[in-house]
Design an enzyme around this catalytic site. Structure first.
Site, short mmCIF file in Angstrom:
data_model
loop_
_atom_site.label_atom_id
_atom_site.label_comp_id
_atom_site.label_asym_id
_atom_site.label_seq_id
_atom_site.Cartn_x
_atom_site.Cartn_y
_atom_site.Cartn_z
N TYR A 142 -5.76 2.06 3.69
CA TYR A 142 -5.95 1.45 2.37
C TYR A 142 -6.50 2.53 1.45
O TYR A 142 -7.63 2.98 1.61
CB TYR A 142 -6.90 0.26 2.49
CG TYR A 142 -7.21 -0.49 1.21
CD1 TYR A 142 -6.57 -0.22 0.00
CD2 TYR A 142 -8.15 -1.52 1.22
CE1 TYR A 142 -6.86 -0.92 -1.15
CE2 TYR A 142 -8.45 -2.24 0.07
CZ TYR A 142 -7.81 -1.93 -1.11
OH TYR A 142 -8.11 -2.64 -2.24
N LYS A 170 -1.45 1.09 2.20
CA LYS A 170 -1.57 0.23 1.02
C LYS A 170 -2.00 1.13 -0.13
O LYS A 170 -3.14 1.62 -0.16
CB LYS A 170 -2.61 -0.88 1.24
CG LYS A 170 -2.85 -1.71 -0.02
CD LYS A 170 -3.98 -2.72 0.15
CE LYS A 170 -4.22 -3.45 -1.18
NZ LYS A 170 -5.32 -4.43 -1.10
#
Length: 302
Positions: A142, A170
């Site tokens: 992330y 992400k």
């Protein structure tokens, strides 16, 4: 053409909703409402859920609450592969323990921020991801340098992927140019849309999944948008995107948790309050979210 749909071999693809967590008025977790919400999202075109992300207020949960949220999601989804818990923590050992808990619950993947207790140097970042990857559950990185102050650059992502520490990222920077550099440096690394308001741009650039915020309120319309965008059907996707963008951009604002929960309340879902230090939306901010939500509903989005 690359598969952009959810599948059990790559269960981080498709639409994985970063779920908001319904709370009772006394700010205790409403597990029954959360289970119903997970089922509703999947019934309305989403592929799976990401509990214990920032949108799920994981930083405010006790260990017991955080673990139970994951178990609730797995049971409600009916297939642990459709659940990607956030396992971020200040310490690598704690993040690894959360990954182990996800593995025990049968989850298909986990979402992991880089070390965020301090601005770690690259060797520490690489060690952090390698440690959690040893658990054996596929790790989605992330990248949110806006909040963590640590940037997973395309070059670093390529190194992490080459080492076998991550399967996807992400991408939340909002810099859509990075998609192309990531594809050049790590062509087998899956790019996941990490901010709702760059969905179309990253879909066109080759994203194969979306860790999504606003499907919490409008799952069917958001699913239609994603599938048209990744298919390159701009005649369908662009009007939808323009219509939804006044809402989608709230996913990138500081008040994104309160905004999405307010939209959920307005469309008849259970958003409910947030735990401190997040405060309820008031004044012009609340009015803006309310107006954008009402406009989207009037346009037929659901």
């Amino acid at each position: 053409m690359t598969d952009t749909t959810w599948n059990s071999a790559r269960p981080w693809r498709g639409i994985m909703v970063a779920t908001a967590l319904p709370l009772h008025d006394d700010l205790s977790v409403d597990y029954e409402a959360y289970a119903e919400h997970v089922r509703w999202l999947i019934d309305n075109g989403c592929d799976g859920v990401v509990p214990n992300g920032s949108l799920g207020e994981y930083q405010t949960l006790t260990d017991e609450e955080r673990a139970r949220v994951v178990r609730t999601a797995v049971e409600a989804a009916g297939d642990g592969a459709r659940v990607m818990p956030g396992v971020s923590a200040y310490g690598s050992a704690e993040a690894r323990r959360w990954a182990e808990q996800a593995a025990e619950a049968g989850c298909g993947s986990v979402l992991l921020l880089p070390p965020n207790a301090y601005r770690a140097a690259e060797p520490a970042v690489r060690a952090h991801y390698a440690d959690v990857a040893e658990v054996g559950v596929p790790v989605v990185a992330y990248n949110n340098p806006i909040d963590t102050k640590l940037d997973l650059t395309p070059d670093l992502l390529a190194r992490l992927h080459e080492a076998g520490s991550i399967v996807a990222v992400k991408e939340f920077t909002g810099d859509v140019r990075r998609a192309y550099e990531i594809a050049e440096l790590a062509p087998e690394l899956d790019l996941l849309i990490g901010a709702d308001d760059v969905l179309l741009e990253l879909a066109v650039a080759g994203a194969v999944g979306w860790i999504a915020g606003y499907p919490n309120a409008l799952p069917a319309s958001c699913a239609e948008l994603y599938r048209a965008a990744v298919a390159g059907d701009l005649d369908t996707a662009l009007p939808l995107y323009k219509s939804l963008h006044p809402l989608l951009r709230w996913d990138s604002k500081t008040e994104f948790v309160q905004s999405i929960k307010l939209s959920m309340d307005l469309v008849g879902r259970r958003g409910g309050p947030t735990r401190p230090p997040r405060l309820p939306l008031t004044g012009e901010t609340a009015d803006a979210v309310r107006a954008a939500t009402e406009k989207a509903v009037a346009a037929g989005h659901h």
